[in-house]
Design a protein around this motif. Sequence first.
Motif, PDB file in Angstrom:
ATOM      1  N   LEU A  24       0.829  -1.203   0.000  1.00  0.00           N
ATOM      2  CA  LEU A  24       0.000   0.000   0.000  1.00  0.00           C
ATOM      3  C   LEU A  24       0.864   1.254   0.000  1.00  0.00           C
ATOM      4  CD1 LEU A  24      -2.744   1.467   0.312  1.00  0.00           C
ATOM      5  CD2 LEU A  24      -2.465   1.218   2.795  1.00  0.00           C
ATOM      6  N   GLU A  25       1.916   1.241   0.817  1.00  0.00           N
ATOM      7  CA  GLU A  25       2.728   2.430   1.018  1.00  0.00           C
ATOM      8  C   GLU A  25       3.641   2.719  -0.167  1.00  0.00           C
ATOM      9  OE1 GLU A  25       3.739   5.752   3.322  1.00  0.00           O
ATOM     10  OE2 GLU A  25       2.289   4.190   3.848  1.00  0.00           O
ATOM     11  N   PHE A  26       4.278   1.671  -0.690  1.00  0.00           N
ATOM     12  CA  PHE A  26       5.323   1.874  -1.695  1.00  0.00           C
ATOM     13  C   PHE A  26       4.914   1.460  -3.108  1.00  0.00           C
ATOM     14  CE2 PHE A  26       7.565   1.400   2.362  1.00  0.00           C
ATOM     15  CZ  PHE A  26       8.330   2.553   2.356  1.00  0.00           C
ATOM     16  N   GLU A  27       3.979   0.510  -3.236  1.00  0.00           N
ATOM     17  CA  GLU A  27       3.544   0.071  -4.562  1.00  0.00           C
ATOM     18  C   GLU A  27       2.201   0.668  -4.954  1.00  0.00           C
ATOM     19  OE1 GLU A  27       5.526  -1.610  -6.438  1.00  0.00           O
ATOM     20  OE2 GLU A  27       7.060  -1.972  -4.899  1.00  0.00           O
ATOM     21  N   GLU A  28       1.568   1.389  -4.016  1.00  0.00           N
ATOM     22  CA  GLU A  28       0.287   2.063  -4.241  1.00  0.00           C
ATOM     23  C   GLU A  28      -0.819   1.106  -4.678  1.00  0.00           C
ATOM     24  OE1 GLU A  28       0.936   5.317  -6.874  1.00  0.00           O
ATOM     25  OE2 GLU A  28       2.173   6.428  -5.464  1.00  0.00           O
ATOM     26  N   LEU A  29      -0.799  -0.095  -4.097  1.00  0.00           N
ATOM     27  CA  LEU A  29      -1.851  -1.072  -4.349  1.00  0.00           C
ATOM     28  C   LEU A  29      -2.901  -0.982  -3.242  1.00  0.00           C
ATOM     29  CD1 LEU A  29       0.258  -4.199  -5.392  1.00  0.00           C
ATOM     30  CD2 LEU A  29      -0.879  -2.533  -6.889  1.00  0.00           C
ATOM     31  N   ASN A  30      -4.150  -1.258  -3.588  1.00  0.00           N
ATOM     32  CA  ASN A  30      -5.232  -1.194  -2.614  1.00  0.00           C
ATOM     33  C   ASN A  30      -5.249  -2.477  -1.782  1.00  0.00           C
ATOM     34  OD1 ASN A  30      -7.552  -0.944  -1.144  1.00  0.00           O
ATOM     35  ND2 ASN A  30      -8.879  -0.438  -2.865  1.00  0.00           N
ATOM     36  N   THR A  31      -4.579  -2.432  -0.650  1.00  0.00           N
ATOM     37  CA  THR A  31      -4.509  -3.607   0.226  1.00  0.00           C
ATOM     38  C   THR A  31      -5.148  -3.315   1.587  1.00  0.00           C
ATOM     39  OG1 THR A  31      -2.306  -2.920   0.979  1.00  0.00           O
ATOM     40  CG2 THR A  31      -2.406  -4.457  -0.887  1.00  0.00           C
ATOM     41  N   PHE A  32      -6.093  -2.390   1.616  1.00  0.00           N
ATOM     42  CA  PHE A  32      -6.697  -2.004   2.886  1.00  0.00           C
ATOM     43  C   PHE A  32      -7.362  -3.187   3.588  1.00  0.00           C
ATOM     44  CE2 PHE A  32      -6.362   2.309   1.169  1.00  0.00           C
ATOM     45  CZ  PHE A  32      -5.975   3.010   2.298  1.00  0.00           C
ATOM     46  N   VAL A  33      -8.087  -4.007   2.843  1.00  0.00           N
ATOM     47  CA  VAL A  33      -8.780  -5.139   3.457  1.00  0.00           C
ATOM     48  C   VAL A  33      -7.771  -6.122   4.040  1.00  0.00           C
ATOM     49  CG1 VAL A  33     -10.294  -7.099   3.029  1.00  0.00           C
ATOM     50  CG2 VAL A  33     -10.804  -4.890   1.979  1.00  0.00           C
ATOM     51  N   LEU A  34      -6.691  -6.381   3.308  1.00  0.00           N
ATOM     52  CA  LEU A  34      -5.666  -7.298   3.807  1.00  0.00           C
ATOM     53  C   LEU A  34      -5.004  -6.750   5.079  1.00  0.00           C
ATOM     54  CD1 LEU A  34      -3.963  -8.435   0.470  1.00  0.00           C
ATOM     55  CD2 LEU A  34      -5.590  -9.704   1.890  1.00  0.00           C
ATOM     56  N   ILE A  35      -4.760  -5.452   5.101  1.00  0.00           N
ATOM     57  CA  ILE A  35      -4.173  -4.837   6.298  1.00  0.00           C
ATOM     58  C   ILE A  35      -5.134  -4.969   7.478  1.00  0.00           C
ATOM     59  CG2 ILE A  35      -3.459  -2.640   7.313  1.00  0.00           C
ATOM     60  CD1 ILE A  35      -2.437  -1.821   4.565  1.00  0.00           C
ATOM     61  N   TRP A  36      -6.413  -4.749   7.211  1.00  0.00           N
ATOM     62  CA  TRP A  36      -7.414  -4.863   8.277  1.00  0.00           C
ATOM     63  C   TRP A  36      -7.477  -6.294   8.815  1.00  0.00           C
ATOM     64  CZ3 TRP A  36     -12.664  -6.963   7.486  1.00  0.00           C
ATOM     65  CH2 TRP A  36     -13.447  -6.877   8.652  1.00  0.00           C
ATOM     66  N   LEU A  37      -7.481  -7.280   7.909  1.00  0.00           N
ATOM     67  CA  LEU A  37      -7.513  -8.679   8.345  1.00  0.00           C
ATOM     68  C   LEU A  37      -6.254  -9.036   9.123  1.00  0.00           C
ATOM     69  CD1 LEU A  37      -8.967 -10.385   5.130  1.00  0.00           C
ATOM     70  CD2 LEU A  37     -10.153  -9.945   7.294  1.00  0.00           C
ATOM     71  N   ALA A  38      -5.118  -8.519   8.678  1.00  0.00           N
ATOM     72  CA  ALA A  38      -3.868  -8.766   9.404  1.00  0.00           C
ATOM     73  C   ALA A  38      -3.909  -8.119  10.785  1.00  0.00           C
ATOM     74  CB  ALA A  38      -2.687  -8.233   8.600  1.00  0.00           C
ATOM     75  N   GLY A  39      -4.546  -6.942  10.882  1.00  0.00           N
ATOM     76  CA  GLY A  39      -4.694  -6.288  12.173  1.00  0.00           C
ATOM     77  C   GLY A  39      -5.576  -7.095  13.121  1.00  0.00           C
TER      78      GLY A  39
END
Length: 408
Positions: free
Chosen positions: A363-378
């Motif tokens: 998300l930070e460096f490749e600008e891909l939409n990984t919000f859901v994955l980050i939320w699940l990891a959280g």
Amino acid sequence: MEYILSKLMRFSVLFSVAFGIRLLFVGFGIYQDRTMVVKYTDIDYHVFTDASRFVVQGSSPYNRSTYRYTPLLAWMLTPNILLTPHFGKLLFVTCDVLSGFLMYRILILRGLTDVAACRFCALWLLNPLPIGVSSRGNAESVLAVLVLGTLLCLEWKRLIIAALLYGLAVHVKIYPVTCALPIALSLRRQRKRDGSNDGLLTMMLRLFSKDLILFAAVAGAVLAGLTWTFYCMYGWDFLHETYLYHLTRRDIRHNFSPYFYMLYLTAESNWSPVLGLAVFLPQGLLLLLASLAFHTDLAFCFFLHTAIFVSFNKVCTSQYFLWYLCFLPLVLPRLTLSVRRGLGLLVLWFTGQALWLAPAYYLEFEELNTFVLIWLAGLFFLLINTVMLTQIMSHYQPTTTEPTKKIT
């Protein structure tokens, strides 16, 4: 005499090596900042320094946008402007080592030998996480000194000094206020058990003691005095940036918190402020239960309180982990976990962070939409923290301390 010299050698070598390592990291950070694209110094350190520059110029530190700390910190770092820009880092790494010394004194007070106390302190003093955080210019070590100093003075039954440090700690960063309840419970007067039927007022009065009233009065006076002084100097900016902002903050940036995605999706909703406050409810309930169950062992209760607060907070970053890790060396001596299980939990904890960091990187460096994955990891990381806290509570042998009887 030979035993005393060998004891001093173990102590001095450990702390000298710990301080030397931190100085090496500070020096390497200066080199990296000058020669490499990726900088070593934490962005917050530049914020602190800019705020100090405004103080030196006779202006408000809050003229620096994103400075959301007590003016005390800006004042402390004025040597960054007057002497050397590296003063703050030297101060922070010194506080980091001083935190280790306070751990050592608490462990000795709790019955450990010098060798054992040094061994557990090494888990902090030689730990890459606090080394990196303090040498990069983050001020968390200052707060660690204040809360560990409070705990040590409470163990020593020096209530006035403990209250001074505690009031200062809450002023510097508001989260130590969560430890007020276990402190109050540990200082309350023991209720009589004579079977008499007391009135409600009498029962309420017996929840208080001279020690508790003194501690509350001194800590409250310190906090109120600093708040009033800085309000007179900097007005509403001080109150908002130091206190109110952190209560109403709705940080929608990706972080370890299980709430970040909900707050991100509802950022423009009328319900957003309400949700931002509602997330404190699980924290409050868990902190209440932990206080009632473990207030007789303040070191363990401080650890649980801070770990619960961080794990269930609406903002959670890696540096927040230091808030409870500074109590871990005090907890480990009384854990009955096997080495195998303990290492397994540690690996699981780091695995949870790695699973979060992977989508966060994209998300930070490749600008891909990984919000859901980050939320699940959280969410998975919260589950890991819950399992770890449950295991620690079930394998901990608390020490029961008597209410404070002597004030020095």
